[in-house]
Each structure stands twice: as structure tokens, then as C-alpha cells.
Design an enzyme around this catalytic site. Structure first.
Site, PDB file in Angstrom:
ATOM      1  N   HIS A  48       0.788  -1.234   0.000  1.00 20.09           N
ATOM      2  CA  HIS A  48       0.000   0.000   0.000  1.00 20.09           C
ATOM      3  C   HIS A  48       0.813   1.272   0.000  1.00 20.09           C
ATOM      4  O   HIS A  48       0.238   2.356   0.101  1.00 20.09           O
ATOM      5  CB  HIS A  48      -0.902   0.048   1.244  1.00 20.09           C
ATOM      6  CG  HIS A  48      -2.096  -0.846   1.162  1.00 20.09           C
ATOM      7  ND1 HIS A  48      -3.292  -0.422   0.623  1.00 20.09           N
ATOM      8  CD2 HIS A  48      -2.281  -2.116   1.535  1.00 20.09           C
ATOM      9  CE1 HIS A  48      -4.155  -1.415   0.690  1.00 20.09           C
ATOM     10  NE2 HIS A  48      -3.566  -2.457   1.243  1.00 20.09           N
ATOM     11  N   LYS A  78      -8.447  14.109   4.434  1.00 18.63           N
ATOM     12  CA  LYS A  78      -7.650  12.882   4.407  1.00 18.63           C
ATOM     13  C   LYS A  78      -6.752  12.931   5.633  1.00 18.63           C
ATOM     14  O   LYS A  78      -6.740  13.944   6.339  1.00 18.63           O
ATOM     15  CB  LYS A  78      -6.810  12.795   3.134  1.00 18.63           C
ATOM     16  CG  LYS A  78      -6.070  14.106   2.818  1.00 18.63           C
ATOM     17  CD  LYS A  78      -5.323  14.067   1.485  1.00 18.63           C
ATOM     18  CE  LYS A  78      -6.200  14.090   0.269  1.00 18.63           C
ATOM     19  NZ  LYS A  78      -6.269  12.853  -0.485  1.00 18.63           N
ATOM     20  N   ARG A  79      -5.998  11.874   5.950  1.00 22.16           N
ATOM     21  CA  ARG A  79      -5.081  11.960   7.080  1.00 22.16           C
ATOM     22  C   ARG A  79      -4.083  13.091   6.855  1.00 22.16           C
ATOM     23  O   ARG A  79      -3.768  13.437   5.718  1.00 22.16           O
ATOM     24  CB  ARG A  79      -4.340  10.634   7.276  1.00 22.16           C
ATOM     25  CG  ARG A  79      -5.161   9.596   8.014  1.00 22.16           C
ATOM     26  CD  ARG A  79      -5.600  10.051   9.391  1.00 22.16           C
ATOM     27  NE  ARG A  79      -4.504  10.073  10.325  1.00 22.16           N
ATOM     28  CZ  ARG A  79      -4.214   9.104  11.190  1.00 22.16           C
ATOM     29  NH1 ARG A  79      -4.987   8.030  11.242  1.00 22.16           N
ATOM     30  NH2 ARG A  79      -3.188   9.204  12.001  1.00 22.16           N
ATOM     31  N   LYS A 110       0.938  14.589   1.707  1.00 21.16           N
ATOM     32  CA  LYS A 110      -0.387  14.944   1.189  1.00 21.16           C
ATOM     33  C   LYS A 110      -0.540  16.459   0.998  1.00 21.16           C
ATOM     34  O   LYS A 110      -1.490  16.936   0.401  1.00 21.16           O
ATOM     35  CB  LYS A 110      -1.483  14.399   2.102  1.00 21.16           C
ATOM     36  CG  LYS A 110      -1.578  12.858   2.084  1.00 21.16           C
ATOM     37  CD  LYS A 110      -2.648  12.369   3.038  1.00 21.16           C
ATOM     38  CE  LYS A 110      -2.772  10.849   3.109  1.00 21.16           C
ATOM     39  NZ  LYS A 110      -3.589  10.262   2.020  1.00 21.16           N
ATOM     40  N   THR A 126      -8.314   6.955  -2.232  1.00 21.62           N
ATOM     41  CA  THR A 126      -9.682   6.535  -2.516  1.00 21.62           C
ATOM     42  C   THR A 126     -10.638   7.694  -2.249  1.00 21.62           C
ATOM     43  O   THR A 126     -11.750   7.702  -2.780  1.00 21.62           O
ATOM     44  CB  THR A 126     -10.097   5.323  -1.648  1.00 21.62           C
ATOM     45  OG1 THR A 126      -9.761   5.590  -0.281  1.00 21.62           O
ATOM     46  CG2 THR A 126      -9.412   4.058  -2.110  1.00 21.62           C
ATOM     47  N   LYS A 172     -14.253   9.085  -4.177  1.00 22.71           N
ATOM     48  CA  LYS A 172     -15.535   9.436  -3.553  1.00 22.71           C
ATOM     49  C   LYS A 172     -16.020  10.799  -4.043  1.00 22.71           C
ATOM     50  O   LYS A 172     -17.205  10.990  -4.322  1.00 22.71           O
ATOM     51  CB  LYS A 172     -15.396   9.452  -2.025  1.00 22.71           C
ATOM     52  CG  LYS A 172     -15.009   8.100  -1.432  1.00 22.71           C
ATOM     53  CD  LYS A 172     -14.591   8.220   0.044  1.00 22.71           C
ATOM     54  CE  LYS A 172     -13.812   6.999   0.491  1.00 22.71           C
ATOM     55  NZ  LYS A 172     -13.075   7.232   1.759  1.00 22.71           N
TER      56      LYS A 172
HETATM   57  C1  PLP Z   1     -11.748   7.448   2.021  1.00 19.94           C
HETATM   58  C2  PLP Z   1     -11.241   7.797   3.365  1.00 19.94           C
HETATM   59  C3  PLP Z   1      -9.875   8.000   3.572  1.00 19.94           C
HETATM   60  C4  PLP Z   1      -8.864   7.928   2.461  1.00 19.94           C
HETATM   61  O1  PLP Z   1      -8.677   9.214   1.944  1.00 19.94           O
HETATM   62  P1  PLP Z   1      -7.483   9.571   0.953  1.00 19.94           P
HETATM   63  O2  PLP Z   1      -7.832  10.917   0.456  1.00 19.94           O
HETATM   64  O3  PLP Z   1      -7.504   8.542  -0.125  1.00 19.94           O
HETATM   65  O4  PLP Z   1      -6.234   9.541   1.763  1.00 19.94           O
HETATM   66  C5  PLP Z   1      -9.458   8.350   4.830  1.00 19.94           C
HETATM   67  N1  PLP Z   1     -10.326   8.489   5.860  1.00 19.94           N
HETATM   68  C6  PLP Z   1     -11.645   8.313   5.689  1.00 19.94           C
HETATM   69  C7  PLP Z   1     -12.550   8.510   6.846  1.00 19.94           C
HETATM   70  C8  PLP Z   1     -12.144   7.961   4.449  1.00 19.94           C
HETATM   71  O5  PLP Z   1     -13.464   7.753   4.293  1.00 19.94           O
END
Ligand code: PLP
Length: 791
Positions: free
Chosen positions: A334, A522-523, A528, A630, A634
Site C-alpha cells: 500500500h 484525508k489523514r 499529502k 480513494t 468518492k
Molecule cells: C476514504 C477515506 C480516507 C482515504 O482518503 P485519501 O484521500 O484517499 O487519503 C481516509 N479516511 C476516511 C474517513 C475515508 O473515508
């Protein structure tokens, strides 16, 4: 369909047995619990039937230290096709379904993308009738709760089980013993049903809780040594007490290793026991009936553990055991971040898992033998050894001990093959595959954006797209239909209004629903680049101060992110953005043209409100650093264009939706590779006055870090580097001007409302590829060799 009267009386009955009162006296959480239990009662027969059907053939198992499930009630009702029915029934009982849904705690047993992927895979497997079971840990505390105090992140434990967990069943009959170097513990499984959409199949998530062999020591208690009497119990329960809140860096912690071995050993024992009940000791059949996917390196100790079970417990010789093991497991990588490649100090391993460590040593020796026979040089062998420099290299063990290694997006897999895992790819080219990540269209569209879903269903004349997402491509012929595009814009506006209301209620902050919602969730991680976004905001702010008449469309910048508690620099970035928010939001000269909100405690449920309301999706990682992402998918599925770098799955997103409908900027991988060694951030700083202006706010007293020195440290990281990295190692300065230019393109494109809606529309209808149904079907046919079994 449900029998409404029966359902209502079930709820009343359950409240009586479980809470000892009548419905009218029950608290909302008690009503929630009763509704959940009534649904459990409804599905239990199908659940058992599914297990029976699956046991007839090969099954797959997803071993993962994280499952970021979020809430279950709304999703389960939708997947069962009884949401509206139950809503009405509850209304007759004077129960507001929205309130019930909001009262449920998120099952936050994961950190971010990796854990959420596992959750999406479970939903997809049940929906596609695929025999996949999740195996993990039932942490009594999931990802920490985040608050801000004076703009600083503070963490609090996540006691998600406080009001009980009506969705799980404790299966004491399947408990097992796990042995460490320093003692034994009991592993007790809790099973949660995974209800597929539009099918009767119900899959399973089995999470292990750690308990002491003995509840307490009677003799010590009798001697009134009360603390000692429960010491063993507490020590054992520590193992499944908390999810490690570390997103990618590995803490060299004994407890973490114990967690990994704990759930892996319990799960393998579980599978071996069931296998023996059915096939006796014919272990050659084991890989014919089991495919086990290792989600990252966290569960990779499964490789030596299965060897141990086969050799020590079942008397199988090494060669056969190795063959069985390799045929059983596959591994998903990953990450590209070198510091996140998990390693363990041999000493810890040896102490905690002496027999497993012996086996790893023997695996390592076999690898050396194999490489020598192939004529590898000593130095190359040293580089590839599983045990080297006093450490166990989990990724090498993972590749060597499995039949398949996969990356999670095309670009990522190529980087693995050509750079990060090049030696291994050359050794075993046939073992490498790509499986681009996906998201479940149930939670991430049908559930969280009912308005848009209804429009899609209306135009397609059917809701089949919910389980066959490629069908939305058929909506391409509406991309120039102004009526439809206007309806899309109206829906987007409704979702923005809803989010604005929620933020008002939950954060106490008023935002303008007619502004552009620019969302970065995101985290929190340096790669990032939330900081790059912050720099753009500050630059825009300074321009507005210089020129108050600057004609811009009002914009609300929304952030949501948790920083690992020990990741000081990530916490500094949160504080910095909160300082920017305070400055800008309180400046009346800005006249509300821009506003900054850092929402607290971003998680799955908050995401369900944020993704549908976004006008623009921030995906601005340094090229080559984000394996897939991911969150980007979304946003896309909810009709949101991406402003982003050519990284991870962004590459495939624009391949599907067109670069002209997104805003791609910045250095690409090739360029990063070229400039890397001679990169000098100071040159950009000296050359670009607007960049200098924003960077200097870190040290010129514009912002107050309360004497922590955090902001100076951020400044140094960008201009001077640190012992462990070069200055600006994520190339923010290189991409600063490009990013601002891309943002200006966003602004310009947004002005043409119908033109903008068309971009949104094309993104939405092009998101078919990013359904986790597609991903899971690829795993099933290309890695696991399993087939659908519908009950
Ligand atoms: C989808 C999701 C992530 C992943 O987000 P990225 O932008 O791909 O890092 C992290 N936390 C939550 C709560 C999510 O739903």
C-alpha cells in the site's frame, strides 16, 4: 419488505428484555440498539445459510489490522432494501430515523484509506455474493477522537463500545489460545454480518478480542492483593485495547507486534480447525479451499505462523508446508514511502515469538540459498535478505512467502516494479499484479447522496447502477442537456446547504453555502501537502488585502484531518491552518470572500456529509507518493472535479474523465526524479516574492504558535532541512506557482455554471471503473480463484 406490525412489536419486546422498560420511557440509544437487534433477528437465517453455501467451495479471507467500517444502521437498511419501510414503521412509533442514525458511534477500527478499503471490499464481496470473510482485531478503542484547543489538536480515547455493539455476536464456542514467548492469552471472536445490497447473502467480519486465560486470581484476591489479582487480565486485554493511531510510520512497539501475531494466529487456528473437521489432515487441499489476502505487511507474520502450525502441530515437512503456505497467501503493498516499509528488530521478535523467529530465520536461509544458486552477488543477496542489519524485513518476507504481490493503482504498481521492489520484480516477474483500488457505490453515493442517486435512477430508468456502476456511463448523452445539468447544480446546492447546517450545528461556524466549497479531507501527512493548500489560501488573502476590490468568487476552504499523536510536524500544520482560519475569518476587510474551516474529528460519517457537498476535490500529494487514494474516487462519484497532481489513482481518474474536466498541475514523477538531487528550495523562495511572503509568516510573528517553536520548525523543514531529510522534501516550492495557476483555472471555469456542471457530470458518469465491485471481482478471478455463490 417488512411486516410492519411484527417489526414494531419486536422493537418493543427487545426494549423490554434488554433495558427493562417500555418504549415510551426508552432513551434514543436504547431505541437504536433495539432496532439493530430486530434487524439482526431478521438476517440471522440467511447469514447461516450463506456460511453453509460458502463452505462448499474455495473461500477467501481478508486479513487486515484495520477495518474502518463507520456506521452500520443506515447502510444495512439500505442494503436490505427496507430503508423507507422501516422509516415509516419507526415514525408510527414516534422515532425519528435520522436521530437514530446519528446516535450510532462510528466503528473506527482503522486509520484511513487502508482500513476503509477493507470495509469497502467487505461490502462489495457480500453484494457480489463472493465468499470473502474479514479477519481482524476488535479494538475496544478505535481511532482517537480529535478536538481543537486554541487551534492545537488534542486527542481523546474512542470508547465506541460504551453503549454496546448490537451488530456483533460473541462466539465463545470458537475461542482459541494464542501463545507468546511470555505467556498465553485467549482470543474470543465477535462476528458482524456484512449485508449485501440486493441479495440475500450475508458475509462475515470476524474480529478477535483478547482476554486473559483466567479472569482473576482467586488466591491473590483472597489475600486482598486486588491489583495483582487482575494484573493478568489487564495485561491480556491491553492487546486488543487500542488501534495504533499511526498512519504509516511504524512504532517499534512490542504491543503492536503482539497485536499482529494475536489476530493472525487466532485466525489461522480458526481456519485450520474447520479445515480438519472437514478434510482431516489432507493439507495439500488447504490452498484449494483457502485464499488469504494480507492487507499490507501488518498481518505478514501469518506466513511463518502457518508454517509453524503445519510443521509443529501437524507434522508436515518443511518443503510441503512451504508450498502450501505460498499457494495460500497473497500480499497487497500500500505504500511507496520508504520509512513505512515495516521492519522489526530481531531481538523483539525473538523474545516475543521465539519459535516463529526460528522459522523466519530458516525462510531467510532458504532465500539466500535460492539467490546464490541463481548467481546473485553477495551484496545483492544482502540487500534482499529477510533478516538483515538486525531487522526482520516484513515486505521481503511478504513477497517471498506469497504467490502474488499487488500494488493499488497502475502508477503505484509501476513504481513498485521499476523502483521500490525492482530486485524482487526481476526475481519473480510473474508474481506482480495491479489492482486499482475502488470504493463502494452504496455508501459513497446511494446512501450519502440520495438526491443525486434518485436523479441517476430516474434517468437510467432503473437502480441497477448501484450494483453495476459502469452503467452510469450511459448518462453521457445528458452532458449537454442544460435542464439536467441545472438539476445537478440544484442537488449540489442542497448538499452544500445540508453541510453548512451541519457545520453550524457541530462546529458553531457559519459558512456561505453560495461560496465554492474547496475540500481537502484525508489523514494529515506532509506528503499529502495540506500545507501547500494553506500557502495558496494565504497568498489569496494577501492579494485581497492589497486589492480589496479583487473580483473573486467567494470560497470556503474546508479541511478535515487527524494527525498521528506523535507526528509533531503534522500537528504543527493543523495549528498553522487554524491560525490562518482565525486571521482570515475575523478580518472584516475580507467581507466574507474567503473563509477557512478545519472541521474536527474527520471520519467516515463526516465524510458522508462532506464528499457530496464538494465543488472541488483537493488531491495534491507530491507525485509518486500517494499509492492510490480513494478519497479522490468518492469526490469524483459525487460529481466533483479534482485539482490534483499526476499521482496515484488521479492518473486513472483523468484517464477516465478527461484532463480537460479536471485541474492537473505540478511536477510529474519524471521531473521529480530529475530535479531531486539538485533541488534547492531556497532558489524558489528567492525568486518568487509571493512564495516568500507566505513562507515568512511562519517566522515573522504573523501567527502565534504559543511558544512551541512549531512554526519555526516548519520553516526550517522547508528551507534548511533536518537531520533526516533535505529542505522541502515534498517539493511544495516547486509546485507553488503551478498550483496557484491551477486554482485560477478552477475559478474561471466555475464562473460558467453550465460549463462547470458539465465537468462535474462527466466526472460522475466516468467513475464506473472505481467501484470496489470491479476491484473485488478482479481479486477474485486473478488472485484468489474464487467464484460467486448466491444463496
Ligand atoms: C476514504 C477515506 C480516507 C482515504 O482518503 P485519501 O484521500 O484517499 O487519503 C481516509 N479516511 C476516511 C474517513 C475515508 O473515508
Amino acid at each position: 419488505m417488512i411486516d410492519r406490525e411484527e417489526f414494531k412489536s419486536n422493537i418493543k419486546r427487545i426494549i423490554k428484555i434488554d433495558f427493562g422498560k417500555t418504549l415510551d420511557k426508552a432513551e434514543y440509544y436504547q431505541k437504536y440498539n433495539a432496532v439493530a437487534k430486530a434487524l439482526m433477528e431478521k438476517i440471522v437465517d440467511n447469514w447461516n445459510k450463506t456460511e453453509e453455501e460458502y463452505s462448499k467451495g474455495k473461500q477467501a479471507y481478508y486479513f487486515s489490522a484495520e477495518f474502518l467500517m463507520g456506521r452500520a444502521l443506515g447502510n444495512n437498511l439500505m442494503n436490505l432494501g427496507i430503508y423507507d419501510d422501516v422509516k415509516e414503521a419507526l415514525k408510527e412509533l414516534n422515532i425519528d430515523i435520522n436521530k437514530l442514525e446519528e446516535i450510532e458511534e462510528d466503528a473506527g477500527l482503522g486509520n484511513g484509506g487502508l482500513g476503509r478499503l477493507a470495509a469497502c471490499f467487505l461490502d462489495s464481496s457480500a453484494t457480489k455474493n463472493l465468499p470473502l470473510t474479514g479477519y481482524g482485531i476488535r479494538y475496544s478503542h478505535g481511532i482517537f477522537k480529535q478536538e481543537f484547543q486554541e487551534g492545537f489538536q488534542v486527542e481523546e480515547g474512542d470508547n465506541w463500545l460504551r453503549y454496546g455493539d448490537p451488530w456483533s455476536i460473541r462466539r465463545l464456542e470458537d475461542q482459541t489460545i494464542v501463545e507468546f514467548g511470555d505467556g498465553k492469552v485467549r482470543a474470543v471472536p465477535y462476528d458482524t454480518p456484512i449485508i449485501g445490497y440486493g441479495t440475500n447473502n450475508v458475509n462475515r467480519l470476524r474480529l478477535w478480542k483478547c482476554e486473559a486465560i483466567k479472569d482473576f486470581d482467586f488466591n491473590l484476591f483472597n489475600l486482598q492483593r486486588y491489583d495483582e489479582a487482575v494484573e493478568e487480565k489487564n495485561r491480556a486485554e491491553d492487546i486488543s485495547r487500542v488501534l495504533y493511531p499511526n498512519d504509516s510510520k511504524e512504532e517499534g512497539k512490542l504491543l503492536r507486534l503482539k497485536q499482529q501475531y494475536f489476530f493472525v494466529s487466532a485466525s489461522l487456528q480458526d481456519l485450520v480447525k474447520k479445515f480438519k473437521n472437514k478434510f482431516g489432515r489432507d493439507f495439500e487441499l488447504f490452498p484449494k479451499y483457502h485464499a488469504i489476502q494480507l492487507n499490507d505487511t501488518h498481518p505478514v507474520v501469518a506466513i511463518p505462523e502457518l508454517m509453524r502450525i503445519l510443521i509443529d502441530n501437524e507434522g508436515i515437512d518443511w518443503k510441503d508446508a512451504w508450498e502450501i503456505t505460498r499457494k495460500t497467501f497473497a500480499y497487497t503493498n500500500h505504500t511507496i514511502l520508504a520509512e513505512a516499509l515495516e521492519q522489526w528488530c530481531c531481538k523483539i521478535y525473538k523474545k516475543c515469538l521465539p519459535r516463529v523467529f526460528e522459522i523466519i530465520k530458516e525462510i531467510d536461509e532458504n532465500l539466500v540459498k535460492e539467490l546464490s544458486e541463481k548467481g546473485y552477488s553477495l551484496s545483492k543477496i544482502e540487500k534482499m535478505r529477510i533478516i538483515a542489519e538486525g531487522n526482520v524485513k516484513m515486505a521481503w518476507l511478504a513477497i517471498y512467502g506469497t504467490h502474488t504481490t499487488n500494488g493499488v493503482a497502475k502508477l503505484h504498481t509501476n513504481i513498485l516494479k521499476n523502483r521500490e521492489l525492482k530486485d524482487w520484480y526481476e526475481l519473480y516477474p510473474d508474481r506482480f499484479q495491479n489492482k486499482t483500488n475502488g470504493i463502494t457505490p452504496r455508501r459513497w453515493l446511494a446512501l450519502c447522496n440520495k438526491e443525486l442517486s434518485e436523479l441517476i435512477t430516474e434517468l437510467l430508468g432503473s437502480d441497477r447502477w448501484i450494483t453495476n456502476l459502469e452503467l452510469i456511463k450511459k448518462l453521457e448523452n445528458y452532458k449537454d442537456d442544460e435542464n439536467i445539468l441545472q438539476r445537478f447544480l440544484d442537488i449540489k446546492q442542497r448538499k452544500k446547504n445540508q453541510l453548512a447546517k451541519y457545520i453550524k450545528d457541530y462546529e458553531g461556524i457559519e459558512i456561505n453555502p453560495n461560496s465554492i466549497f474547496d475540500i481537502h479531507i484525508k489523514r494529515l501527512h506532509e506528503y499529502k501537502r495540506q500545507l501547500l493548500n494553506a500557502f495558496h489560501i494565504l497568498d489569496l488573502y494577501f492579494r485581497l488585502k492589497e486589492n480589496p476590490d479583487l473580483d473573486i468568487i467567494p470560497r470556503t476552504f474546508i479541511f478535515g484531518a487527524k494527525a498521528a499523536p506523535g507526528y509533531i510536524r503534522a500537528k504543527a500544520i493543523i495549528k498553522f491552518i487554524n491560525e490562518i482560519a482565525t486571521l482570515i475569518n475575523n478580518d472584516i476587510e475580507i467581507k466574507g470572500k474567503i473563509k477557512v474551516v478545519f472541521v474536527k474529528n474527520y471520519g467516515v460519517s463526516y465524510g458522508e456529509k462532506l464528499f457530496p457537498a464538494a465543488d472541488i476535490s483537493e488531491q495534491i500529494s507530491t507525485a509518486g507518493k500517494e499509492a492510490s487514494g480513494t478519497g479522490n474516487m468518492k469526490f469524483m462519484l459525487n460529481g466533483t472535479p479534482t485539482i490534483g497532481t499526476f499521482d496515484g489513482a488521479n492518473v486513472e481518474i483523468v484517464e477516465e474523465a478527461g484532463e480537460e474536466n479536471n485541474f492537473i498541475f505540478g511536477a510529474r514523477i519524471g521531473e521529480i526524479k530529475k530535479i531531486k538531487d539538485s533541488y534547492n528550495s531556497k532558489e524558489y523562495y528567492d525568486k518568487i516574492p509571493r512564495l516568500k511572503r507566505v513562507i515568512d509568516t511562519l517566522i515573522d510573528g504573523t501567527f502565534d504558535d504559543k511558544g512551541t517553536g512549531m512554526f519555526k520548525e516548519l520553516y526550517d523543514s522547508l528551507l534548511n532541512g533536518a537531520a533526516w531529510h533535505k529542505p522541502d522534501e515534498y517539493f511544495l516550492f516547486r509546485d507553488f506557482s503551478d498550483y496557484i495557476e491551477a486554482q485560477e483555472k478552477v475559478e474561471k471555469a466555475y464562473k460558467d455554471r453550465i460549463g462547470w456542471a458539465k465537468k462535474c457530470w462527466i466526472n460522475m458518469i466516468s467513475a464506473g471503473k472505481f467501484s470496489s465491485d470491479r476491484t473485488i471481482l478482479e481479486y477474485s478471478s486473478e488472485i484468489w480463484n474464487i467464484e460467486a455463490r448466491k444463496i
